[in-house]
Motif scaffolding. Structure first.
Motif, PDB file in Angstrom:
ATOM      1  N   HIS A   1      39.032  32.275  37.532  1.00  0.00           N
ATOM      2  CA  HIS A   1      37.647  32.724  37.711  1.00  0.00           C
ATOM      3  C   HIS A   1      36.649  31.709  37.149  1.00  0.00           C
ATOM      4  O   HIS A   1      35.570  31.518  37.729  1.00  0.00           O
ATOM      5  CB  HIS A   1      37.467  34.101  37.080  1.00  0.00           C
TER       6      HIS A   1
ATOM      7  N   LEU B   1      38.166  43.019  40.969  1.00  0.00           N
ATOM      8  CA  LEU B   1      37.546  43.278  39.669  1.00  0.00           C
ATOM      9  C   LEU B   1      37.702  44.734  39.236  1.00  0.00           C
ATOM     10  O   LEU B   1      37.618  45.041  38.048  1.00  0.00           O
ATOM     11  CB  LEU B   1      36.058  42.902  39.714  1.00  0.00           C
ATOM     12  N   HIS B   2      37.930  45.613  40.196  1.00  0.00           N
ATOM     13  CA  HIS B   2      38.113  47.020  39.853  1.00  0.00           C
ATOM     14  C   HIS B   2      39.584  47.376  39.664  1.00  0.00           C
ATOM     15  O   HIS B   2      39.920  48.344  38.965  1.00  0.00           O
ATOM     16  CB  HIS B   2      37.516  47.910  40.952  1.00  0.00           C
TER      17      HIS B   2
ATOM     18  N   LEU C   1      36.436  38.041  27.894  1.00  0.00           N
ATOM     19  CA  LEU C   1      37.013  38.209  29.224  1.00  0.00           C
ATOM     20  C   LEU C   1      38.524  38.037  29.206  1.00  0.00           C
ATOM     21  O   LEU C   1      39.250  38.762  29.900  1.00  0.00           O
ATOM     22  CB  LEU C   1      36.384  37.211  30.200  1.00  0.00           C
TER      23      LEU C   1
ATOM     24  N   ASN D   1      35.397  42.333  44.909  1.00  0.00           N
ATOM     25  CA  ASN D   1      35.021  43.624  44.357  1.00  0.00           C
ATOM     26  C   ASN D   1      36.272  44.469  44.072  1.00  0.00           C
ATOM     27  O   ASN D   1      36.397  45.076  43.001  1.00  0.00           O
ATOM     28  CB  ASN D   1      34.104  44.354  45.322  1.00  0.00           C
TER      29      ASN D   1
ATOM     30  N   ARG E   1      30.511  41.220  35.649  1.00  0.00           N
ATOM     31  CA  ARG E   1      31.144  40.162  36.431  1.00  0.00           C
ATOM     32  C   ARG E   1      30.904  40.373  37.928  1.00  0.00           C
ATOM     33  O   ARG E   1      30.741  39.401  38.683  1.00  0.00           O
ATOM     34  CB  ARG E   1      32.654  40.138  36.150  1.00  0.00           C
ATOM     35  N   ARG E   2      30.905  41.626  38.357  1.00  0.00           N
ATOM     36  CA  ARG E   2      30.690  41.916  39.771  1.00  0.00           C
ATOM     37  C   ARG E   2      29.328  41.417  40.241  1.00  0.00           C
ATOM     38  O   ARG E   2      29.189  40.880  41.346  1.00  0.00           O
ATOM     39  CB  ARG E   2      30.836  43.419  40.018  1.00  0.00           C
TER      40      ARG E   2
ATOM     41  N   PHE F   1      35.814  48.490  29.985  1.00  0.00           N
ATOM     42  CA  PHE F   1      36.326  47.703  31.113  1.00  0.00           C
ATOM     43  C   PHE F   1      35.329  47.755  32.275  1.00  0.00           C
ATOM     44  O   PHE F   1      34.982  46.722  32.857  1.00  0.00           O
ATOM     45  CB  PHE F   1      37.682  48.258  31.551  1.00  0.00           C
TER      46      PHE F   1
ATOM     47  N   GLN G   1      33.357  44.553  33.785  1.00  0.00           N
ATOM     48  CA  GLN G   1      33.602  44.192  35.177  1.00  0.00           C
ATOM     49  C   GLN G   1      32.351  44.390  36.038  1.00  0.00           C
ATOM     50  O   GLN G   1      32.149  43.679  37.024  1.00  0.00           O
ATOM     51  CB  GLN G   1      34.761  45.009  35.750  1.00  0.00           C
TER      52      GLN G   1
END
Length: 235
Positions: free
Chosen positions: A152, A219-220, A175, A216, A105-106, A98, A102
């Protein structure tokens, strides 16, 4: 059915598959171009319509063509996506994977504000809000995950960068599976909805710092809904 009959049938389908691929090369057909109809292909290759239909089915499985309503078989290229679909089911959706996904993606989505602020308008904002509302109201958690991905992907499309959109299209199976893993309860869906609202608010204000912060954090956030690895049993 006798073995010889099965082999003959398989051989005939294989020949039509090869013939269609040759036809694509000879006519220089590319992605988005339609193949002749089944009746036309059967006449061209002196074959039965059932054999042509089976050949088309095989080409679909290969990711070379897809069926479109009122158009018929259209040339596509889903080979990479088909590979990602296979990969997405093979990957262990652990906390470590994960964070890796992510993190990728970040790098893209958190740093997207400069491109977004140049192109995004009221219609785009309304589109994001509609998708976010649909995610919240989705009756099934899997459907909510689909809308989460759509949110997204739409955001990426507003950046007007075709390469980024293609990358997210290829990564969709992976995703979306990650998003499903992070939406195992209504609490997770509500959290994602609120985080999307914060992202949209930052876009409306053209606030780069707020956008980066909320993206941010979003996404976390899903990490809390990923099952931690089980501790090995002590003997």
């Amino acid at each position: 059915m006798e073995t010889a009959e099965i082999e003959d049938k398989g051989s005939a389908v294989d020949q039509v598959v090869d013939a269609i691929r040759r036809l694509m090369r000879e006519r220089n057909l590319g992605i988005g171009d339609a193949l002749p109809s089944e009746i036309e292909l059967a006449a061209m290759f002196n074959s039965s319509r059932n054999t042509v239909r089976e050949a088309i089915r095989i080409l679909k499985a290969y990711g070379i063509v897809e069926s479109r309503q009122k158009v018929g078989a259209v040339i596509t290229d889903r080979r990479q996506q088909a590979l990602m679909e296979l990969f997405s089911f093979a990957i262990d959706m652990s906390a470590e994977s994960f964070l890796d996904i992510q993190g990728f993606r970040r790098l893209i989505e958190v740093n997207l504000s400069d491109l977004l602020f140049q192109t995004i308008d009221d219609a785009a904002i309304a589109r994001l809000e509609a998708i976010n509302d649909a995610m919240r109201l989705a009756p099934e958690l899997s459907e909510a995950a689909e809308f989460d991905f759509k949110f997204h992907a739409e955001l990426i499309s507003f950046a007007d960068n075709r390469t980024l959109s293609q990358v997210y299209g290829i990564l969709q199976p992976l995703l979306q599976r990650l998003m499903e893993a992070g939406k195992r309860s209504r609490v997770a869906v509500e959290s994602a909805y609120d985080e999307h609202c914060d992202i949209i608010a930052a876009l409306k204000k053209r606030d780069r710092i707020a956008y980066a912060y909320h993206m941010n954090r979003h996404l976390h956030a899903g990490l809390q809904f990923i099952q931690p690895p089980k501790e090995p049993r002590q003997i």
